[in-house]
Write an enzyme that holds these catalytic residues in place. Structure first.
Site, mmCIF file in Angstrom:
data_model
loop_
_atom_site.group_PDB
_atom_site.id
_atom_site.type_symbol
_atom_site.label_atom_id
_atom_site.label_comp_id
_atom_site.label_asym_id
_atom_site.label_seq_id
_atom_site.Cartn_x
_atom_site.Cartn_y
_atom_site.Cartn_z
ATOM 1 N N LEU A 1 -3.919 -52.117 12.762
ATOM 2 C CA LEU A 1 -5.308 -52.035 12.324
ATOM 3 C C LEU A 1 -5.475 -50.763 11.505
ATOM 4 C CD1 LEU A 1 -7.601 -52.991 15.357
ATOM 5 C CD2 LEU A 1 -7.741 -53.937 13.071
ATOM 6 N N ASP A 2 -6.259 -50.813 10.436
ATOM 7 C CA ASP A 2 -6.566 -49.613 9.664
ATOM 8 C C ASP A 2 -7.137 -48.540 10.587
ATOM 9 O OD1 ASP A 2 -5.770 -50.719 7.332
ATOM 10 O OD2 ASP A 2 -7.753 -50.998 6.462
ATOM 11 N N PRO A 3 -6.869 -47.264 10.293
ATOM 12 C CA PRO A 3 -7.468 -46.182 11.095
ATOM 13 C C PRO A 3 -8.983 -46.286 11.163
ATOM 14 C CG PRO A 3 -5.741 -45.293 9.697
ATOM 15 C CD PRO A 3 -5.921 -46.727 9.297
#
Length: 408
Positions: A74-76
């Protein structure tokens, strides 16, 4: 314990950093200590037999903690469902890395495009939003639903000549060639009623110097000129020969709009884009957001993203843990529920089971406290009786003392 479960990753942290926090919490628990001790002892014996030497801490590092992996980064910036495999369950993670359906809820703002496609990037362009209307925005649901080509954002882990795209971007180096579009599937796309609303909490990004930063020249990626595609199904239904969208270039921001932004500063609110999308693996929501902006002759960038579902693990189905469950709850509570999930999978309602386990734990704790209190009262009663006996029959007590002294 071995198997698969899901946990809700918060925004502002990478998937690996978050997983390390979870790994530390489980490794520090008594629940996994025996298994870790056994694995460590076995590894020590193997190393001794193979080398004749004592294994160092470095050699034992892999077996001295819970074996763990995740099934899709998942993106930060993003929060939501992160699938976790522990023990032999890590072998099943390959099933989640490709071919799984994921669902996201995203929020974005119209009027600005950025290098990363989200709020953390540098501004690439500022565009008009004055012409946006509900009818045009609603049409994107049909235009992007189905199989379509999508160009990944430059801030992605995809590699070009063996180097991740995001490294070129961070170093400000030009790409060896343009990013190739890839085939993805949007199974469903639904806009929320508050799309185009300005009643939200997100201030618009503004150029720091008062000028639009031309990072596109440094990156040489053609981010603003990426070809826009509509879905194959939409094009066929309209008798279109090509999936390339025939859309005029985005409209530049007007002087009036610029004046409004400068006048209201951080109080200015751009129109909101708010939607849910059910997509195939490999789909970039940031790219989808950017494409939606282009489709209505404007631009857009992501401000919030939540992965609400991956395969059968869903925030709505309440079968997802939180990190706090493993840190703030007693081990006897979360271990019981975790074992159940690892055995039966996504069918378990984690929220309900944790509540039941917490209630049972509190009840058992209360019973134990009552038993201890009764024992304490009994001991105090016996002590009082003995004291009274000594005070009532001092000669008998002295006789007993002399008898003991004689035996010794």
């Amino acid at each position: 314990m071995n198997g698969i479960f899901a946990i809700d990753k918060p925004g502002g942290i990478t998937s690996n950093q978050f997983m390390m926090k979870l790994q530390h919490a489980l490794t520090s628990s008594q629940i996994f200590s025996k298994e870790i001790q056994r694995a460590t002892a076995e590894r020590m014996r193997e190393y001794q037999q193979q080398t004749g030497k004592k294994a160092s801490k470095r050699k034992l590092r892999k077996v001295s903690k819970v074996k763990m992996g995740h099934g899709g980064t998942l993106d930060p910036l993003a929060s939501g469902v992160l699938v976790i495999g522990i023990g032999s369950g890590t072998k099943k993670l390959a099933n989640y890395l490709s071919g799984t359906v994921k669902e996201y809820e995203a929020e974005a703002l119209f009027g600005v495009s950025t290098t990363s496609g989200d709020v953390e990037g540098e501004i690439l362009s500022r565009n008009s939003v004055a012409h946006l209307n509900t009818e045009d925005i609603k049409s994107v649901e049909e235009k992007f639903k189905g199989c379509l080509k999508q160009t990944p954002p430059i801030f992605a882990a995809l590699k070009m000549n063996g180097k991740p795209l995001y490294e070129y971007a961070r170093e400000g180096k030009p790409l060896p060639r343009a990013i190739e579009p890839r085939q993805v599937t949007i199974y469903d796309l639904k806009l929320f009623p508050d799309t185009l609303s300005k009643n939200h909490k997100y201030p618009i990004l503004r150029p720091e110097s008062g000028e639009v930063k031309d990072d596109i020249k440094l990156l040489n990626s053609g981010l603003l000129d990426d070809t826009l595609y509509f879905s194959k199904e939409y094009c066929e239904s309209r008798g279109m020969e090509s999936e390339v969208a025939q859309i005029e270039r985005p409209l530049p921001i007007t002087e009036q709009e610029t004046g409004q932004i400068e006048k209201f500063g951080n109080e200015y609110r751009a129109p909101l884009l708010h939607f849910t999308a059910k997509v195939s693996s490999g789909t970039y929501i940031r790219s989808l957001i950017s494409d939606i902006g282009k489709a209505v002759r404007s631009s857009s960038y992501m401000v919030k993203l939540t992965r609400s579902q991956q395969q059968d693990w869903s925030l709505n189905r309440r079968n997802v843990f939180k990190l706090e469950d493993f840190i703030q709850r007693d081990e006897k509570v979360w271990s019981k529920v975790l074992e159940l999930v690892l055995e039966k999978g996504a069918e378990i309602d984690v929220v309900d089971e944790l509540a039941k386990a917490e209630k049972e734990f509190a009840s058992e704790k209360q019973k134990t406290e009552k038993i201890n209190q009764v024992n304490d009262d009994h001991n105090e009663s016996n002590l009082s009786t003995e004291t009274l006996a000594v005070e009532t029959h001092p000669n008998e007590a002295n006789t007993k003392k002399r008898t003991i002294d004689e035996i010794e």
